[in-house]
Motif scaffolding. Structure first.
Motif, PDB file in Angstrom:
ATOM      1  N   GLN A 149       0.840  -1.315   0.072  1.00  0.00           N
ATOM      2  CA  GLN A 149      -0.002  -0.050  -0.003  1.00  0.00           C
ATOM      3  C   GLN A 149       0.829   1.219  -0.041  1.00  0.00           C
ATOM      4  O   GLN A 149       2.049   1.552   0.670  1.00  0.00           O
ATOM      5  N   SER A 150       0.632   2.320  -1.096  1.00  0.00           N
ATOM      6  CA  SER A 150       1.180   3.430  -1.015  1.00  0.00           C
ATOM      7  C   SER A 150       2.487   3.244  -0.983  1.00  0.00           C
ATOM      8  O   SER A 150       3.341   4.092  -0.326  1.00  0.00           O
ATOM      9  N   LEU A 151       3.325   2.655  -1.907  1.00  0.00           N
ATOM     10  CA  LEU A 151       4.797   2.506  -2.240  1.00  0.00           C
ATOM     11  C   LEU A 151       5.259   3.645  -2.478  1.00  0.00           C
ATOM     12  O   LEU A 151       4.491   4.443  -3.595  1.00  0.00           O
ATOM     13  N   GLY A 152       6.143   4.289  -2.339  1.00  0.00           N
ATOM     14  CA  GLY A 152       6.623   5.669  -2.915  1.00  0.00           C
ATOM     15  C   GLY A 152       6.499   6.691  -1.937  1.00  0.00           C
ATOM     16  O   GLY A 152       6.947   7.880  -2.282  1.00  0.00           O
ATOM     17  N   SER A 153       5.567   6.612  -1.063  1.00  0.00           N
ATOM     18  CA  SER A 153       5.070   7.759  -0.269  1.00  0.00           C
ATOM     19  C   SER A 153       6.277   8.227   0.708  1.00  0.00           C
ATOM     20  O   SER A 153       7.085   7.651   1.126  1.00  0.00           O
ATOM     21  N   VAL A 154       6.166   9.147   1.744  1.00  0.00           N
ATOM     22  CA  VAL A 154       6.952   9.588   2.436  1.00  0.00           C
ATOM     23  C   VAL A 154       7.106   8.633   3.473  1.00  0.00           C
ATOM     24  O   VAL A 154       8.212   8.426   4.151  1.00  0.00           O
ATOM     25  N   LEU A 155       5.890   8.070   3.811  1.00  0.00           N
ATOM     26  CA  LEU A 155       6.160   7.220   5.066  1.00  0.00           C
ATOM     27  C   LEU A 155       7.056   6.031   4.749  1.00  0.00           C
ATOM     28  O   LEU A 155       7.424   5.472   5.760  1.00  0.00           O
ATOM     29  N   TRP A 156       7.280   5.770   3.504  1.00  0.00           N
ATOM     30  CA  TRP A 156       8.267   4.701   3.467  1.00  0.00           C
ATOM     31  C   TRP A 156       9.784   5.161   3.310  1.00  0.00           C
ATOM     32  O   TRP A 156      10.759   4.457   3.159  1.00  0.00           O
ATOM     33  N   GLY A 157       9.917   6.488   3.812  1.00  0.00           N
ATOM     34  CA  GLY A 157      11.222   7.171   3.699  1.00  0.00           C
ATOM     35  C   GLY A 157      11.700   7.251   2.373  1.00  0.00           C
ATOM     36  O   GLY A 157      12.904   7.842   2.371  1.00  0.00           O
ATOM     37  N   ASP A 158      10.927   7.343   1.453  1.00  0.00           N
ATOM     38  CA  ASP A 158      11.257   7.922   0.152  1.00  0.00           C
ATOM     39  C   ASP A 158      10.955   9.260  -0.187  1.00  0.00           C
ATOM     40  O   ASP A 158       9.858   9.680   0.386  1.00  0.00           O
ATOM     41  N   ASP A 159      11.657  10.091  -0.996  1.00  0.00           N
ATOM     42  CA  ASP A 159      11.419  11.590  -1.062  1.00  0.00           C
ATOM     43  C   ASP A 159      10.901  11.754  -2.751  1.00  0.00           C
ATOM     44  O   ASP A 159      11.062  12.949  -3.064  1.00  0.00           O
ATOM     45  N   VAL A 160      10.578  10.769  -3.293  1.00  0.00           N
ATOM     46  CA  VAL A 160      10.157  11.040  -4.812  1.00  0.00           C
ATOM     47  C   VAL A 160       9.079  11.673  -4.956  1.00  0.00           C
ATOM     48  O   VAL A 160       8.717  12.444  -5.939  1.00  0.00           O
ATOM     49  N   CYS A 161       8.131  11.802  -3.793  1.00  0.00           N
ATOM     50  CA  CYS A 161       6.699  12.380  -4.025  1.00  0.00           C
ATOM     51  C   CYS A 161       7.019  13.906  -3.363  1.00  0.00           C
ATOM     52  O   CYS A 161       5.957  14.647  -3.787  1.00  0.00           O
ATOM     53  N   CYS A 162       8.138  14.278  -2.670  1.00  0.00           N
ATOM     54  CA  CYS A 162       8.162  15.663  -2.020  1.00  0.00           C
ATOM     55  C   CYS A 162       8.990  16.506  -2.513  1.00  0.00           C
ATOM     56  O   CYS A 162       9.252  17.536  -2.188  1.00  0.00           O
ATOM     57  N   SER A 163      10.260  16.096  -3.699  1.00  0.00           N
ATOM     58  CA  SER A 163      11.137  16.679  -3.885  1.00  0.00           C
ATOM     59  C   SER A 163      11.573  16.345  -5.243  1.00  0.00           C
ATOM     60  O   SER A 163      11.361  15.255  -5.939  1.00  0.00           O
ATOM     61  N   ASP A 164      11.840  17.418  -6.163  1.00  0.00           N
ATOM     62  CA  ASP A 164      12.262  17.225  -7.393  1.00  0.00           C
ATOM     63  C   ASP A 164      13.565  17.864  -7.880  1.00  0.00           C
ATOM     64  O   ASP A 164      13.367  19.204  -7.885  1.00  0.00           O
TER      65      ASP A 164
END
Length: 340
Positions: free
Chosen positions: A176-191
């Motif tokens: 569920q919700s892979l790639g979100s900030v909760l997984w420790g990934d920043d692909v959704c919040c920074s570019d």
């Protein structure tokens, strides 16, 4: 590997996620549920109840009666010349039963959930139990999830390359919700993100595990938050099937009478093709979904044939403006298209 693009509020993509898990329980498959947002135990408690035997016919009959009554009311508004036209088939599976149907107004009984073996992975519990680790040059959340999946596949007898004496079964994996900030990934919040390759590496290794085992996986990704198109292109190429859900909540289509019968659109970007290195593209582009009283249905989108008085003047002008360059009369000359 089924890749589902979440709608903005994650409401309808979560329904598809639960349908996938509920179908696994009814079929007697083992489950592996992973999430960083909601505890897997709570997800399994919210699965819809199946309509077994002939119950689904009664429920579908009730829903069809409601739809037919709506059609009768709408037929009074449609011009007489449209009433004699053949009715378009809205549902691809009207006369064929595929899989099982589920009642969203009821929860799956606890004894039915306990009839299958399931495994859970809650990221916050995993990170708190052991210190952080970084394997395969990716973040610790993805690395721990891959290790858990690999352990379940090898220990529970799902490894196709290693024949085992246990009874063969299928493992259904839901992430569920892979790639979100909760997984420790920043692909959704920074570019650009600080670690743009963690998600791609995770899917690459996951796809290898799926290929060598008797398993199928569905994962939801908040793709509307990922601004980097290159990452989305790589994620799409590493998936077998890609489905996107576009909800009307908060958009202009929510109040547009043309879409009053639907709650969103379904975009099938990619479907698997057997014995080929490339994926196929769906021919059906006009799919819509709606959440009924008890059922979540996907139908072919067809707009009403006439514009009623409730349609705004702006919508009429937009439709009329889009029709002008396509038709200019039978006796038209010049570079414009002929209207046949």
């Amino acid at each position: 590997l089924v890749f589902t693009e979440e709608d903005k509020f994650g409401l309808y993509s979560n329904l598809l996620f639960k349908y996938f898990l509920a179908e696994g329980i009814v079929c007697g498959h083992d489950l592996f549920v992973a999430s960083a947002k909601e505890h897997p135990d709570n997800i399994l408690k919210e699965l819809p109840a199946p309509l077994l035997d002939d119950t689904y016919r009664k429920e579908l009959g009730d829903e069809a009666a409601v739809v037919n009554s709506e059609d009768c009311q709408d037929s009074m508004k449609i011009a007489w010349r449209y009433q004699n036209l053949p009715k378009m088939e809205t549902s691809p599976t009207t006369y064929t039963k595929f899989g099982h149907y589920y009642d969203l107004s009821k929860k799956m009984p606890a004894e039915l959930c306990q009839s299958v073996k399931w495994h859970s992975f809650y990221l916050h519990e995993e990170l708190s139990s052991e210190p952080k680790m970084k394997a395969w040059n990716m973040n610790s959340g993805y690395a721990r999830l891959l290790q858990s999946i690999q352990r379940i596949i090898s220990q529970e007898g799902f490894d196709g390359s290693d024949p085992q004496k246990k009874q063969r079964n299928v493992l259904r994996i839901g992430i569920q919700s892979l790639g979100s900030v909760l997984w420790g990934d920043d692909v959704c919040c920074s570019d650009p993100p600080a670690d743009p390759h963690s998600l791609t590496k995770f899917l690459y290794v996951l796809r290898g595990l799926l290929r060598k085992s008797l398993s199928a996986c569905i994962l939801t990704v908040p793709s509307h938050l990922i601004q980097n198109k290159a990452i989305m292109e790589r994620v799409t190429n590493l998936s077998d099937m890609v489905v996107g859900l576009e909800s009307f909540i908060g958009s202009e289509r929510e109040t547009n009478p043309l879409y009053k019968d639907y709650h969103g659109l379904v975009h099938v970007h990619q479907i698997p093709r057997l014995n080929s290195l490339i994926c196929d593209v769906s021919d059906t582009k006009d799919l819509a979904f709606r959440l009924k009283r008890k059922l979540f249905t996907i139908e072919r989108l067809h707009l009403p044939p006439d514009l009623s008085d409730t349609v705004s003047r702006a919508s009429k002008q937009d439709l009329a403006g889009s029709a002008k360059p396509l038709s200019s009369g039978c006796g038209a000359t010049g570079t414009q298209h002929l209207d046949f």
